[in-house]
Design a protein around this motif. Structure first.
Motif, mmCIF file in Angstrom:
data_model
loop_
_atom_site.group_PDB
_atom_site.id
_atom_site.type_symbol
_atom_site.label_atom_id
_atom_site.label_comp_id
_atom_site.label_asym_id
_atom_site.label_seq_id
_atom_site.Cartn_x
_atom_site.Cartn_y
_atom_site.Cartn_z
ATOM 1 N N PHE A 275 1.682 -4.530 -32.735
ATOM 2 C CA PHE A 275 0.718 -4.399 -32.451
ATOM 3 C C PHE A 275 -0.241 -5.695 -32.938
ATOM 4 N N LEU B 7 1.645 -8.544 -33.827
ATOM 5 C CA LEU B 7 1.125 -9.960 -31.936
ATOM 6 C C LEU B 7 -0.198 -10.410 -32.693
ATOM 7 N N LYS B 8 -0.978 -8.745 -33.242
ATOM 8 C CA LYS B 8 -2.361 -9.948 -33.995
ATOM 9 C C LYS B 8 -2.159 -10.842 -34.515
ATOM 10 N N ASN C 185 -4.057 -11.935 -28.585
ATOM 11 C CA ASN C 185 -5.229 -10.763 -27.976
ATOM 12 C C ASN C 185 -4.991 -9.330 -27.439
ATOM 13 N N THR C 186 -4.656 -8.644 -28.726
ATOM 14 C CA THR C 186 -4.331 -7.433 -27.995
ATOM 15 C C THR C 186 -5.298 -6.999 -27.036
ATOM 16 N N LYS D 58 -5.705 -4.947 -23.972
ATOM 17 C CA LYS D 58 -4.594 -5.108 -22.847
ATOM 18 C C LYS D 58 -3.607 -4.694 -23.123
ATOM 19 N N GLU D 59 -3.632 -3.296 -23.231
ATOM 20 C CA GLU D 59 -2.347 -2.317 -23.110
ATOM 21 C C GLU D 59 -1.641 -1.735 -21.806
ATOM 22 N N ASP E 21 -1.507 -5.001 -19.908
ATOM 23 C CA ASP E 21 -0.699 -5.739 -19.366
ATOM 24 C C ASP E 21 0.240 -6.445 -19.903
ATOM 25 N N ILE F 84 2.066 -8.136 -22.794
ATOM 26 C CA ILE F 84 1.919 -7.060 -24.026
ATOM 27 C C ILE F 84 2.619 -5.987 -23.595
ATOM 28 N N LYS G 218 6.345 -13.715 -27.953
ATOM 29 C CA LYS G 218 4.839 -13.608 -28.976
ATOM 30 C C LYS G 218 5.234 -15.316 -28.744
ATOM 31 N N TYR H 188 -4.617 -15.360 -23.660
ATOM 32 C CA TYR H 188 -3.949 -14.664 -24.914
ATOM 33 C C TYR H 188 -4.609 -14.872 -26.454
#
Length: 88
Positions: A28, A31-32, A37-38, A41-42, A44, A47, A77, A86
């Motif tokens: 996480f 990705l950030k 943008n997470t 979005k858990e 999604d 993601i 990613k 995203y």
């Protein structure tokens, strides 16, 4: 998320849960940092797939497929970071 990642790693016990949780958190953060943008979005699927692939790349010391999964994660990613939906 832990259960989904554990299943994708083909682990049926909770012996490695701490390591897996750390990998999930790291994914996480990665990705950030990369501009994805997470937040909220858990659920999604993209993601979730990125997190599972990151964990597959980084779980265990004798992972012969690590490089393959890392390339796959990097590709996911990159696509997420470039997609307007995203972007942070």
């Amino acid at each position: 998320m832990l259960e989904k990642v554990r299943a994708s790693l083909r682990i049926k016990n909770n012996k490695f849960d701490e390591e897996i949780r750390d990998l999930i958190d790291s994914a996480f953060i990665d990705l950030k940092i990369s501009g994805v943008n997470t937040v909220s979005k858990e659920t999604d699927p993209l993601i979730i797939q990125a997190i599972k692939t990151y964990c597959k790349a980084n779980f265990g010391l004798d992972n012969k497929d690590s490089e393959k999964y890392q390339k796959s994660y990097d590709s996911i990613k990159e696509h997420l970071a470039l997609c307007g939906e995203y972007n942070v």
